[in-house]
Structures are given as C-alpha cells and as structure tokens.
Scaffold this active site. Structure first.
Site, PDB file in Angstrom:
ATOM      1  CG  ASP A  13      -1.773  -1.240   1.309  1.00  0.00           C
ATOM      2  OD1 ASP A  13      -2.271  -1.691   0.267  1.00  0.00           O
ATOM      3  OD2 ASP A  13      -1.889  -1.789   2.422  1.00  0.00           O
ATOM      4  CE  LYS A  16       3.276  -2.404  -4.426  1.00  0.00           C
ATOM      5  NZ  LYS A  16       2.989  -2.168  -3.012  1.00  0.00           N
ATOM      6  N   GLY A  40      -4.080  -4.318  -4.349  1.00  0.00           N
ATOM      7  CA  GLY A  40      -5.127  -3.368  -4.719  1.00  0.00           C
ATOM      8  C   GLY A  40      -4.478  -2.063  -5.124  1.00  0.00           C
ATOM      9  CG  HIS A  41      -1.993  -1.351  -7.706  1.00  0.00           C
ATOM     10  ND1 HIS A  41      -1.272  -2.032  -8.643  1.00  0.00           N
ATOM     11  CD2 HIS A  41      -1.339  -1.493  -6.540  1.00  0.00           C
ATOM     12  CE1 HIS A  41      -0.219  -2.567  -8.060  1.00  0.00           C
ATOM     13  NE2 HIS A  41      -0.237  -2.259  -6.790  1.00  0.00           N
ATOM     14  CD  GLN A 224       0.882  -8.829  -2.408  1.00  0.00           C
ATOM     15  OE1 GLN A 224       1.679  -9.503  -3.033  1.00  0.00           O
ATOM     16  NE2 GLN A 224      -0.334  -8.599  -2.837  1.00  0.00           N
TER      17      GLN A 224
HETATM   18  P1  IMP Z   1      -2.680 -12.830   1.798  1.00  0.00           P
HETATM   19  O1  IMP Z   1      -1.711 -12.282   0.819  1.00  0.00           O
HETATM   20  O2  IMP Z   1      -4.117 -12.609   1.425  1.00  0.00           O
HETATM   21  O3  IMP Z   1      -2.394 -14.266   2.149  1.00  0.00           O
HETATM   22  O4  IMP Z   1      -2.503 -12.016   3.179  1.00  0.00           O
HETATM   23  C1  IMP Z   1      -1.320 -12.119   3.970  1.00  0.00           C
HETATM   24  C2  IMP Z   1      -0.966 -10.768   4.593  1.00  0.00           C
HETATM   25  O5  IMP Z   1      -0.538  -9.884   3.572  1.00  0.00           O
HETATM   26  C3  IMP Z   1      -2.119 -10.075   5.310  1.00  0.00           C
HETATM   27  O6  IMP Z   1      -1.614  -9.353   6.410  1.00  0.00           O
HETATM   28  C4  IMP Z   1      -2.632  -9.096   4.270  1.00  0.00           C
HETATM   29  O7  IMP Z   1      -3.283  -7.994   4.854  1.00  0.00           O
HETATM   30  C5  IMP Z   1      -1.325  -8.693   3.611  1.00  0.00           C
HETATM   31  N1  IMP Z   1      -1.497  -8.236   2.234  1.00  0.00           N
HETATM   32  C6  IMP Z   1      -1.732  -8.998   1.137  1.00  0.00           C
HETATM   33  N2  IMP Z   1      -1.807  -8.233   0.038  1.00  0.00           N
HETATM   34  C7  IMP Z   1      -1.589  -6.965   0.426  1.00  0.00           C
HETATM   35  C8  IMP Z   1      -1.497  -5.730  -0.277  1.00  0.00           C
HETATM   36  O8  IMP Z   1      -1.612  -5.634  -1.493  1.00  0.00           O
HETATM   37  N3  IMP Z   1      -1.260  -4.633   0.496  1.00  0.00           N
HETATM   38  C9  IMP Z   1      -1.066  -4.713   1.828  1.00  0.00           C
HETATM   39  N4  IMP Z   1      -1.138  -5.839   2.521  1.00  0.00           N
HETATM   40  C10 IMP Z   1      -1.388  -6.980   1.825  1.00  0.00           C
END
Ligand code: IMP
Length: 431
Positions: A13, A16, A40-41, A224
C-alpha cells in the site's frame, strides 16, 4: 532499452499503482510477477478512479502491453470480472494488450474456502489474510498438485487434475467438520472460462525474450511490500510469495543481469494492514490523523490500515534486500499540517540498540523505536511539481530519509493525481 523493477519497501500500500501508471508511459511492456488479487491499486487519471487488483496498472494506458507473469496466482473468475469492469470504464482490453502466462497457477474457489476457514478457526493470532485464496494456491504450487492456466484447455486432463487436488483438500475439510467439495461443477466452469481466456494466453518468458531482443523498456510491477515477503518479511505475518526485486526474474522469466534499475516505492510514513509486528505503529492521535488524511483503507478488503511514523530501519533493509537504486516517496502531502514529524532511526531491544529488523517474531514484537524529530511545514504541498517549490522542512525531511536509508529519492508524489509528481530522475534513462 532499460528494464525497471518497482517494489514496495514497507508492508504494501505504498502507492505503487500511481508510480507504475506514471512510468508505464515510457514502458512498452508492464509485467506483474507475483501475488494475485490480494493486491489493490487505485489509479486516479483525469479525476477518473480505476481500481485494479490483478491486472497490471499499465492497462489504463492506450499503447502499453501488459503481462501477467508465471509467478502470479490467478483467480480466473476474478480476472474476467476485472476485465469486464474496466471495459465498462472504456478501457480497451484484448489479446493485443493483455497477455497471460500459460504457466501461471490458478486460485480456485476451494482455495478461498480454505483460506477463510483457516483464519476463522485459528486459535492463535490470525494472519489477517485478504481471504482470497493466495496462500493455499501457492501451497498447491510447491506441493506439485496445482492447476496452471495451460491445464484448463485439456478438458479430460483438467478434470483428472482437479479430482486429485480436491481429493487432497477434502481430507482436511472433512477433518474440520466441513462438507466434501465435488470438482465436477468447477471443472465445467473452468473449461468454459478457459475458452474465453485462451486467446490471451502464451509463454511469458517468450514474450519477454521478444521485447528484450527489440530493445524495449520493460516495467516489472511488484505487489505487496518487502516486509510481506515470505522469506524476508515479518513471518508468519506475510503473504505467500516473494515480494522483493529478485522475484521479478523468477515470476516473469528472465535473469538478474537483465534488470537495470530497481525503484523502491516508499510511503512518507508507515502503514500495515492485517496482523503482525509494526514497531512504529501509533494508536494515538497521530496514527488516527495519518489514517484519516491518508485515507488508509484497504482497496481490496476495505479494512482500516494501521498507521505510524516513517521507519528508516525497515526501508534501509529493503534497499539492501532488493539492491534498490532509487526511492519514489509517496503521500508526502499527508504530512501537511503536522507540527512535528518523527522518523525512526533505530530500535531498542532488551536494552541494546539495533539497526535492523531481527528475524525472530518475538524480538520483532519487542522492538522499541528510537525517534528523531524534525519540524513540520506550514501550508499544503498538494500538487507541487518541483522540488524547489517544497517548503524547507519538507526538503529537510526528504534529505534525512535519503541519508538514513542510503538511497536517493528520485520521485516525490504530492497527491493521488497522476500529474502531481516531482520528477528528479527517470529510472528508464539511468544508464
Ligand atoms: P494474503 O496475501 O491474502 O495471504 O494475506 C497475507 C498478509 O498480507 C495479510 O496481512 C494481508 O493484509 C497482507 N497483504 C496482502 N496483500 C496486500 C497488499 O496488497 N497490500 C497490503 N497488505 C497486503
């Protein structure tokens, strides 16, 4: 020709999407190489808002080709939905501008069921996943029972592979008191959807090879952030892929010598969504204020993000882990109006001072940040496009960050708008 990798240097977040979109004007090809629709962008272009999760941000550019690389896990139903929604916003999407790697693994509905059940049934601290099936899909990949998009085009084989996969997971589902899931329906739906997606699918390494030979600019778009990396992050509170720059090669199909520049996207403060250690988290007024001013709510899940001051220890570590050449500093305008701004310069742990993030979960939770305070600035910096127009304190803040993390700031974003960016150096002309 120049190839640039963009990665997040914190917990995701970092903004990017805007930087990728901005740089994709110069890129012939924009590539996603890990993660899935957990990302999420939000892009704001001419006041129009585009929300992307799986599609590379370059898709909103007229002349840019985008590639979903083999390292991405694809929920094909979500992909179709995202394509349809963008088309409704008049974005043209066809096999001419969107290519999907034939060896990317699929996220299936059963992965989402497992992801959510696991989180709900967990007795210890939850990871706080996005619930989109990312972890279970990557597990099946390394467990060598995953389904790749190329498998979808062979009807009989698809059913056999799905039967094996569902058989494996049904054992756990039964043990959890849940019902068996029959793969027949999903097999048929996947086959139908496969026929729609087929024209988009080709080997990603081959496409990259073609672009390399044509001396094109390729932009690799990470999702991420560094501290969500499964190897280098705050394990187990991480995602299930590698999020650092080296993954660009693996997740798209090229070697490390083909990367010319790595740009680290860094928010001017720190946020995290989901559980896990966060040394500079501020649960008081400053954190609340950062969250409100920065509109810190997840694009994917809508969850409120945890907020805190800038942590230079983390970003310095990210610079080293990804050999970052330059930093794009985002959301600097969110710091408008703070009388004082704090920067974490080190940690105290059990009475000792350390300047790196230790690997142990327990130690990470016990870190006490050490801060340096600088004066804030008066007025708003929203929309400023030249470094010389920034207030003196904002420049001091930027220089301090550069000094602490050991890397130059080459872009500064001063609002969500595409054009509100201070441009210091172009990563594509770095040679
Ligand atoms: P997962 O990727 O859904 O398995 O989530 C694992 C961890 O990564 C959790 O804490 C999510 O909130 C975090 N996470 C996954 N994708 C994002 C992202 O795009 N931005 C911020 N945090 C993320």
């Amino acid at each position: 020709m120049s190839n640039v990798v963009i990665i997040g240097t914190q917990w995701g977040d970092e903004g990017k999407g805007k930087i990728v979109d901005w740089l994709s004007e110069k890129a012939h090809l924009v590539v996603r190489f890990q993660g899935g629709h957990n990302a999420g962008h939000t892009l704001v272009v001419d006041k129009k808002i585009f929300k992307l999760s799986l599609l590379p941000s370059g898709i909103v550019r007229k002349n840019t080709i985008v590639l979903i690389g083999n390292g991405v896990v694809i929920d094909p139903f979500h992909l179709k939905k995202e394509i349809d929604e963008l088309k409704k916003q008049n974005i043209k999407i066809s096999p001419k501008n969107l290519i999907i790697s034939d060896s990317a693994f699929l996220i299936l509905p059963i992965h989402q069921v497992i992801d959510q059940l696991r989180e709900n049934k967990k007795n210890t601290e939850k990871i706080g996943t996005t619930g989109r099936g990312i972890g279970p899909s990557y597990e099946d990949k390394v467990g060598r029972r995953g389904i790749r998009i190329c498998d979808v085009f062979d009807k009989d084989n698809l059913f056999l592979k799905l039967s094996e996969l569902y058989g494996f997971h049904n054992i756990w589902l039964r043990a959890m008191g849940e019902k068996n899931i029959n793969p027949k329906e999903i097999s048929e739906k996947l086959w139908d959807l496969g026929q729609i997606l087929k024209p988009y699918v080709q080997p990603s390494w081959l496409l990259i090879d073609k672009y390399k030979k044509n001396s094109s600019n390729i932009l690799f778009e990470g999702a991420q952030g560094t501290f969500l990396d499964v190897d280098h992050g705050t394990y187990p509170f991480v995602t299930s892929s590698n999020t650092i720059a080296s993954q660009a090669g693996i997740g798209a199909g090229l070697g490390p010598t083909d990367i010319d520049y790595t740009l680290g996207i860094t928010k001017a403060y720190t946020t995290r969504v989901g559980s896990g250690p966060f040394p500079t988290e501020d649960k008081g007024d400053n954190g609340i204020s950062l969250g409100k001013k920065g509109n810190e709510f997840g694009t994917v899940t809508g969850r409120q993000r945890r907020c805190g001051w800038f942590d230079s220890v983390l970003v310095k570590q990210a610079v080293s882990l990804s050999s970052i050449n330059g930093i794009a500093l985002t959301k600097l305008d969110v710091l408008d109006g703070f009388k004082e701004i704090k920067i974490c310069t080190g940690y105290s742990l059990d009475g000792n001072i350390i300047n790196y993030l230790p690997s142990s979960e327990k130690q990470q939770k016990n870190l006490i940040p050490i801060y340096e305070t600088i004066k804030g600035w008066e007025g708003s910096i929203v929309g400023i496009k030249s470094i010389n127009e920034l207030p003196k304190s904002a420049i001091i803040y930027i220089r301090k960050i550069e000094e602490l993390v050991g890397c130059p700031v080459i872009l500064v974003s001063t609002s969500p708008e595409r054009s509100d960016t201070i441009y210091i150096k172009d990563p594509f002309s770095s040679n």
